[in-house]
Design a protein around this motif. Structure first.
Motif, PDB file in Angstrom:
ATOM      1  N   ILE A 147       6.441  -0.202   1.287  1.00  0.00           N
ATOM      2  CA  ILE A 147       6.091   1.166   0.927  1.00  0.00           C
ATOM      3  C   ILE A 147       4.616   1.392   1.253  1.00  0.00           C
ATOM      4  CG2 ILE A 147       5.887   2.780  -1.014  1.00  0.00           C
ATOM      5  CD1 ILE A 147       7.917   0.898  -2.480  1.00  0.00           C
ATOM      6  N   ILE A 148       4.284   2.614   1.671  1.00  0.00           N
ATOM      7  CA  ILE A 148       2.874   2.969   1.839  1.00  0.00           C
ATOM      8  C   ILE A 148       2.197   2.746   0.495  1.00  0.00           C
ATOM      9  CG2 ILE A 148       1.283   4.886   2.197  1.00  0.00           C
ATOM     10  CD1 ILE A 148       3.314   6.059   4.159  1.00  0.00           C
ATOM     11  N   ASP A 149       1.115   2.000   0.485  1.00  0.00           N
ATOM     12  CA  ASP A 149       0.405   1.644  -0.733  1.00  0.00           C
ATOM     13  C   ASP A 149      -0.919   2.407  -0.756  1.00  0.00           C
ATOM     14  OD1 ASP A 149      -0.519   0.397  -3.018  1.00  0.00           O
ATOM     15  OD2 ASP A 149      -0.078  -1.630  -2.318  1.00  0.00           O
ATOM     16  N   LEU A 150      -0.957   3.485  -1.529  1.00  0.00           N
ATOM     17  CA  LEU A 150      -2.129   4.358  -1.575  1.00  0.00           C
ATOM     18  C   LEU A 150      -3.115   3.907  -2.650  1.00  0.00           C
ATOM     19  CD1 LEU A 150      -0.270   7.789  -1.279  1.00  0.00           C
ATOM     20  CD2 LEU A 150      -1.323   6.442   0.544  1.00  0.00           C
ATOM     21  N   PRO A 151      -4.371   4.355  -2.547  1.00  0.00           N
ATOM     22  CA  PRO A 151      -5.370   4.003  -3.558  1.00  0.00           C
ATOM     23  C   PRO A 151      -5.007   4.554  -4.937  1.00  0.00           C
ATOM     24  CG  PRO A 151      -6.377   5.204  -1.720  1.00  0.00           C
ATOM     25  CD  PRO A 151      -4.910   5.173  -1.474  1.00  0.00           C
ATOM     26  N   ALA A 152      -5.539   3.933  -5.952  1.00  0.00           N
ATOM     27  CA  ALA A 152      -5.239   4.304  -7.341  1.00  0.00           C
ATOM     28  C   ALA A 152      -5.619   5.742  -7.664  1.00  0.00           C
ATOM     29  CB  ALA A 152      -5.943   3.350  -8.299  1.00  0.00           C
ATOM     30  N   ASP A 153      -6.562   6.325  -6.935  1.00  0.00           N
ATOM     31  CA  ASP A 153      -6.987   7.696  -7.230  1.00  0.00           C
ATOM     32  C   ASP A 153      -6.208   8.747  -6.438  1.00  0.00           C
ATOM     33  OD1 ASP A 153      -8.076   7.179  -4.743  1.00  0.00           O
ATOM     34  OD2 ASP A 153     -10.074   7.947  -5.237  1.00  0.00           O
ATOM     35  N   ALA A 154      -5.198   8.346  -5.683  1.00  0.00           N
ATOM     36  CA  ALA A 154      -4.372   9.327  -4.961  1.00  0.00           C
ATOM     37  C   ALA A 154      -3.657  10.202  -5.994  1.00  0.00           C
ATOM     38  CB  ALA A 154      -3.363   8.624  -4.057  1.00  0.00           C
ATOM     39  N   PRO A 155      -3.737  11.518  -5.850  1.00  0.00           N
ATOM     40  CA  PRO A 155      -3.229  12.429  -6.882  1.00  0.00           C
ATOM     41  C   PRO A 155      -1.702  12.565  -6.889  1.00  0.00           C
ATOM     42  CG  PRO A 155      -4.165  13.669  -5.057  1.00  0.00           C
ATOM     43  CD  PRO A 155      -4.395  12.227  -4.755  1.00  0.00           C
ATOM     44  N   VAL A 156      -1.080  12.003  -7.917  1.00  0.00           N
ATOM     45  CA  VAL A 156       0.369  12.058  -8.073  1.00  0.00           C
ATOM     46  C   VAL A 156       0.819  13.518  -8.119  1.00  0.00           C
ATOM     47  CG1 VAL A 156       2.289  11.507  -9.635  1.00  0.00           C
ATOM     48  CG2 VAL A 156       0.475   9.827  -9.220  1.00  0.00           C
ATOM     49  N   GLY A 157       1.839  13.836  -7.318  1.00  0.00           N
ATOM     50  CA  GLY A 157       2.382  15.192  -7.260  1.00  0.00           C
ATOM     51  C   GLY A 157       1.871  16.008  -6.092  1.00  0.00           C
ATOM     52  N   GLN A 158       0.755  15.597  -5.474  1.00  0.00           N
ATOM     53  CA  GLN A 158       0.223  16.333  -4.318  1.00  0.00           C
ATOM     54  C   GLN A 158       1.025  15.992  -3.076  1.00  0.00           C
ATOM     55  OE1 GLN A 158      -4.009  15.977  -3.665  1.00  0.00           O
ATOM     56  NE2 GLN A 158      -3.882  16.862  -1.643  1.00  0.00           N
ATOM     57  N   ARG A 159       1.104  16.958  -2.158  1.00  0.00           N
ATOM     58  CA  ARG A 159       1.780  16.699  -0.893  1.00  0.00           C
ATOM     59  C   ARG A 159       1.038  15.591  -0.140  1.00  0.00           C
ATOM     60  NH1 ARG A 159       3.380  22.101   2.195  1.00  0.00           N
ATOM     61  NH2 ARG A 159       1.971  21.038   3.600  1.00  0.00           N
ATOM     62  N   TYR A 160       1.789  14.614   0.338  1.00  0.00           N
ATOM     63  CA  TYR A 160       1.195  13.478   1.032  1.00  0.00           C
ATOM     64  C   TYR A 160       0.442  13.921   2.282  1.00  0.00           C
ATOM     65  CZ  TYR A 160       0.671   9.343   3.866  1.00  0.00           C
ATOM     66  OH  TYR A 160       0.133   8.362   4.664  1.00  0.00           O
ATOM     67  N   ALA A 161       1.019  14.820   3.062  1.00  0.00           N
ATOM     68  CA  ALA A 161       0.403  15.262   4.314  1.00  0.00           C
ATOM     69  C   ALA A 161      -0.948  15.919   4.062  1.00  0.00           C
ATOM     70  CB  ALA A 161       1.326  16.208   5.069  1.00  0.00           C
ATOM     71  N   ASP A 162      -1.062  16.697   2.991  1.00  0.00           N
ATOM     72  CA  ASP A 162      -2.335  17.345   2.660  1.00  0.00           C
ATOM     73  C   ASP A 162      -3.371  16.291   2.287  1.00  0.00           C
ATOM     74  OD1 ASP A 162      -1.050  19.755   3.083  1.00  0.00           O
ATOM     75  OD2 ASP A 162      -0.825  20.216   0.952  1.00  0.00           O
ATOM     76  N   TRP A 163      -2.977  15.371   1.406  1.00  0.00           N
ATOM     77  CA  TRP A 163      -3.905  14.333   0.960  1.00  0.00           C
ATOM     78  C   TRP A 163      -4.366  13.458   2.129  1.00  0.00           C
ATOM     79  CZ3 TRP A 163      -3.604   9.008   1.109  1.00  0.00           C
ATOM     80  CH2 TRP A 163      -4.590   8.325   0.387  1.00  0.00           C
TER      81      TRP A 163
END
Length: 168
Positions: A147-163
């Motif tokens: 699975i893509i492993d994002l940083p701990a501060d990645a905002p849950v619920g935000q669109r991945y493409a935007d982030w």
């Protein structure tokens, strides 16, 4: 006779706008490039293709009761803040674990890397309501090891493409 060779060039929209010093929309820029003799063969809008994918957090990851290499994950993709329960997702990725933050696809989402539209599945007797995705499944790379492993501060619920800034 002259022999012409095609050259393929890829660049981001932000780079092109900076280089051309323009605020014109993409379609107008592509038309203008074509008019001056530079063929625009393809415009790849990753943000549009990946719009349904959201950042999600694995709340828990337990061993699947009927499969050694599968985990049953409870996933928050932003809905818990609204009072909803986490979704159950069966996952075979080796890095599936509680606390992981990654890209999530809900049922009904088209997953480009595997050319499939997700439904609610039953995997070895356990219901699965979505998918935690690898970069391969999103069509971003050949990496399908986990699975893509994002940083701990990645905002849950935000669109991945935007982030991830894929709208460029």
């Amino acid at each position: 006779y002259a022999r012409w060779r095609a050259v393929v060039v890829k660049f981001t929209l932000s780079w092109l706008k900076e280089y051309l010093d323009t605020y014109e929309p993409l379609e107008k820029i592509a038309d203008k490039l074509t008019m001056i003799g530079l063929e625009v063969e393809h415009i790849d809008d990753k943000a549009k293709a990946l719009a349904p994918f959201v950042i999600a957090k694995v709340i828990s990851a337990e061993q699947h009761p009927n499969a050694d290499r599968l985990r049953v994950c409870m996933v928050d993709y932003g809905q818990i803040a609204n009072g909803d329960k986490p979704l159950q997702v069966v996952c075979g990725a080796p890095n599936a674990r509680a606390g992981l933050i990654g890209a999530f696809a809900a049922p009904g989402t088209y997953v480009p890397g595997i050319d499939t539209t997700l439904g609610i599945g039953n995997i070895r007797g356990v219901e699965s309501r979505g998918m935690l995705c690898s970069a391969f499944e999103l069509g971003l790379s050949e990496d399908h090891e986990g699975i893509i492993d994002l940083p701990a501060d990645a905002p849950v619920g935000q669109r991945y493409a935007d982030w991830a800034g894929l709208g460029d």
